[in-house]
Structure formats: structure tokens, C-alpha cells
Write a protein that holds these residues in place. Structure first.
Motif, PDB file in Angstrom:
ATOM      1  N   ALA A  24       0.877   0.389  -2.583  1.00 53.40           N
ATOM      2  CA  ALA A  24       1.218   1.550  -1.757  1.00 53.40           C
ATOM      3  C   ALA A  24       1.739   2.684  -2.633  1.00 53.40           C
ATOM      4  CB  ALA A  24       2.249   1.159  -0.698  1.00 53.40           C
ATOM      5  N   HIS A  25       2.546   2.345  -3.624  1.00 51.37           N
ATOM      6  CA  HIS A  25       3.065   3.355  -4.551  1.00 51.37           C
ATOM      7  C   HIS A  25       1.938   3.910  -5.436  1.00 51.37           C
ATOM      8  CE1 HIS A  25       7.155   2.413  -3.422  1.00 51.37           C
ATOM      9  NE2 HIS A  25       6.908   1.135  -3.637  1.00 51.37           N
ATOM     10  N   LEU A  26       1.091   3.003  -5.894  1.00 56.65           N
ATOM     11  CA  LEU A  26      -0.023   3.431  -6.739  1.00 56.65           C
ATOM     12  C   LEU A  26      -0.973   4.343  -5.966  1.00 56.65           C
ATOM     13  CD1 LEU A  26      -0.901   2.934  -9.668  1.00 56.65           C
ATOM     14  CD2 LEU A  26      -2.434   1.167  -8.819  1.00 56.65           C
ATOM     15  N   TRP A  27      -1.142   4.059  -4.680  1.00 52.72           N
ATOM     16  CA  TRP A  27      -1.999   4.894  -3.834  1.00 52.72           C
ATOM     17  C   TRP A  27      -1.488   6.335  -3.808  1.00 52.72           C
ATOM     18  CZ3 TRP A  27      -6.676   4.314  -1.837  1.00 52.72           C
ATOM     19  CH2 TRP A  27      -7.117   5.271  -0.932  1.00 52.72           C
ATOM     20  N   MET A  28      -0.186   6.495  -3.755  1.00 55.37           N
ATOM     21  CA  MET A  28       0.374   7.842  -3.719  1.00 55.37           C
ATOM     22  C   MET A  28       0.137   8.578  -5.041  1.00 55.37           C
ATOM     23  SD  MET A  28       1.209   7.993  -0.658  1.00 55.37           S
ATOM     24  CE  MET A  28       1.862   9.639  -0.704  1.00 55.37           C
ATOM     25  N   ARG A  47      -9.768   7.409 -10.976  1.00 51.05           N
ATOM     26  CA  ARG A  47     -10.808   6.438 -10.590  1.00 51.05           C
ATOM     27  C   ARG A  47     -10.377   5.011 -10.892  1.00 51.05           C
ATOM     28  NH1 ARG A  47     -14.538  10.397 -12.269  1.00 51.05           N
ATOM     29  NH2 ARG A  47     -14.482   9.612 -14.394  1.00 51.05           N
ATOM     30  N   THR A  48      -9.748   4.807 -12.036  1.00 50.23           N
ATOM     31  CA  THR A  48      -9.329   3.454 -12.419  1.00 50.23           C
ATOM     32  C   THR A  48      -8.234   2.941 -11.497  1.00 50.23           C
ATOM     33  OG1 THR A  48      -9.929   3.878 -14.720  1.00 50.23           O
ATOM     34  CG2 THR A  48      -8.457   2.022 -14.310  1.00 50.23           C
ATOM     35  N   LEU A  49      -7.291   3.797 -11.120  1.00 46.36           N
ATOM     36  CA  LEU A  49      -6.263   3.381 -10.162  1.00 46.36           C
ATOM     37  C   LEU A  49      -6.922   2.967  -8.850  1.00 46.36           C
ATOM     38  CD1 LEU A  49      -3.494   6.123 -10.655  1.00 46.36           C
ATOM     39  CD2 LEU A  49      -3.767   3.945 -11.859  1.00 46.36           C
ATOM     40  N   TYR A  50      -7.870   3.771  -8.395  1.00 46.58           N
ATOM     41  CA  TYR A  50      -8.582   3.465  -7.158  1.00 46.58           C
ATOM     42  C   TYR A  50      -9.381   2.167  -7.292  1.00 46.58           C
ATOM     43  CZ  TYR A  50     -11.607   3.898  -3.113  1.00 46.58           C
ATOM     44  OH  TYR A  50     -12.276   3.654  -1.939  1.00 46.58           O
ATOM     45  N   ASP A  51     -10.071   2.006  -8.400  1.00 49.07           N
ATOM     46  CA  ASP A  51     -10.878   0.796  -8.611  1.00 49.07           C
ATOM     47  C   ASP A  51     -10.020  -0.466  -8.573  1.00 49.07           C
ATOM     48  OD1 ASP A  51     -13.140   2.348  -8.832  1.00 49.07           O
ATOM     49  OD2 ASP A  51     -13.274   2.190 -11.025  1.00 49.07           O
ATOM     50  N   TYR A  52      -8.824  -0.398  -9.137  1.00 52.26           N
ATOM     51  CA  TYR A  52      -7.934  -1.557  -9.120  1.00 52.26           C
ATOM     52  C   TYR A  52      -7.573  -1.914  -7.680  1.00 52.26           C
ATOM     53  CZ  TYR A  52      -4.263  -4.814 -10.503  1.00 52.26           C
ATOM     54  OH  TYR A  52      -3.502  -5.943 -10.679  1.00 52.26           O
ATOM     55  N   MET A  53      -7.175  -0.918  -6.917  1.00 55.28           N
ATOM     56  CA  MET A  53      -6.806  -1.164  -5.521  1.00 55.28           C
ATOM     57  C   MET A  53      -7.998  -1.644  -4.715  1.00 55.28           C
ATOM     58  SD  MET A  53      -4.165   1.964  -4.821  1.00 55.28           S
ATOM     59  CE  MET A  53      -5.097   3.212  -5.712  1.00 55.28           C
ATOM     60  N   LEU A  54      -9.145  -1.042  -4.950  1.00 48.63           N
ATOM     61  CA  LEU A  54     -10.361  -1.416  -4.235  1.00 48.63           C
ATOM     62  C   LEU A  54     -10.746  -2.864  -4.516  1.00 48.63           C
ATOM     63  CD1 LEU A  54     -12.651  -0.301  -2.422  1.00 48.63           C
ATOM     64  CD2 LEU A  54     -13.889   0.254  -4.524  1.00 48.63           C
ATOM     65  N   ALA A  55     -10.558  -3.313  -5.754  1.00 44.07           N
ATOM     66  CA  ALA A  55     -10.897  -4.690  -6.124  1.00 44.07           C
ATOM     67  C   ALA A  55     -10.022  -5.701  -5.388  1.00 44.07           C
ATOM     68  CB  ALA A  55     -10.754  -4.873  -7.635  1.00 44.07           C
ATOM     69  N   LEU A  56      -8.811  -5.309  -5.043  1.00 45.79           N
ATOM     70  CA  LEU A  56      -7.888  -6.225  -4.368  1.00 45.79           C
ATOM     71  C   LEU A  56      -8.054  -6.231  -2.853  1.00 45.79           C
ATOM     72  CD1 LEU A  56      -4.607  -5.460  -6.352  1.00 45.79           C
ATOM     73  CD2 LEU A  56      -6.348  -7.193  -6.829  1.00 45.79           C
ATOM     74  N   GLY A  57      -8.632  -5.189  -2.311  1.00 43.52           N
ATOM     75  CA  GLY A  57      -8.720  -5.010  -0.864  1.00 43.52           C
ATOM     76  C   GLY A  57      -9.347  -6.149  -0.079  1.00 43.52           C
TER      77      GLY A  57
END
Length: 124
Positions: free
Chosen positions: A20-24, A46-56
Motif C-alpha cells: 500500500a505504501h509502495l503504491w503511493m 514500472r519496476t515498483l508496479y511490476d513487483y506489486m502486479l506479480a504479487l496480486g
């Protein structure tokens, strides 16, 4: 956090809270004018997003094994993105928003690493 031992479920929940913090941070970067002008900053976002996307998908399925496997597998890329962000931030902008985003990103990465290291078994 590093002195704690967490169950896989607790690890997943703790990492998800950090996301949630990384999303911000990622949202700030995505919408900053400076990001439009800088390829490296775009790569960080993009890398921050990719990390979150991989966990979703694993988070939605409640699959702690898959979640933690992905979190560990992708962690080195997340760490490198954080290091790059920290390195280029002074060149991008000296604004407090960017300084705070770097601190927040660094904190999230440190917390995720500590959570991943707080496993109840050496196999996870």
C-alpha cells in the motif's frame, strides 16, 4: 521486524501492507512531470508496479506459498529500482516530495526484506 518469526500468512499480510505504501510512491512517480522526461525514473515506476502486479494474483487467491515465492523472486529487481531511485533523485528534483518518496521507498524495501527474512522455516 527482523527479530520476529512470522508464519507465511503473517508474512503475506505484512508485505501486502507495505505494498500500500509502495503504491503511493509509484502513483506519485507515475504522475510527476519529471517522470515524463526521465527514462530511468519511468523504469523505477514500472519496476515498483511490476513487483506489486506479480504479487496480486497470489494475494487474491490467498496462496501464501505462491505469494512469498514471487516476493522473493522479484525482490532483487525491487531493491535495484530503489537504489536507482535514490541515486537519481537529486538529479531529478530537490523537492521535498521526491525526497520523501525516496525515504518511503527505502523503508518499504527494508521492511519487505525483513519480512521475507522472518520466515518460520528455512525453506520458505
Amino acid at each position: 521486524m527482523t527479530d520476529s518469526v512470522l508464519s507465511p500468512q503473517s508474512q503475506m499480510e505484512a508485505i501486502d501492507l507495505q505494498m500500500a505504501h509502495l503504491w503511493m510512491v509509484r502513483t506519485f512517480l507515475k504522475h510527476a512531470e519529471e517522470t515524463e522526461e526521465d527514462d530511468e525514473l519511468q523504469e523505477v515506476a514500472r519496476t515498483l508496479y511490476d513487483y506489486m502486479l506479480a504479487l496480486g494474483p497470489a494475494a487474491q487467491a490467498g496462496d501464501t506459498t505462491a505469494y512469498l515465492k514471487q516476493a522473493k523472486k522479484k525482490f532483487s529487481k525491487l531493491r535495484k529500482a530503489g537504489e536507482l531511485f535514490e541515486e537519481i533523485q537529486p538529479e531529478i528534483s530537490d523537492h521535498t516530495n521526491f525526497k520523501m518518496a525516496v525515504i518511503s521507498c527505502r523503508q518499504v524495501i527494508q521492511q519487505v526484506e525483513a519480512i521475507l527474512n522472518a520466515s518460520t522455516s528455512s525453506a520458505s
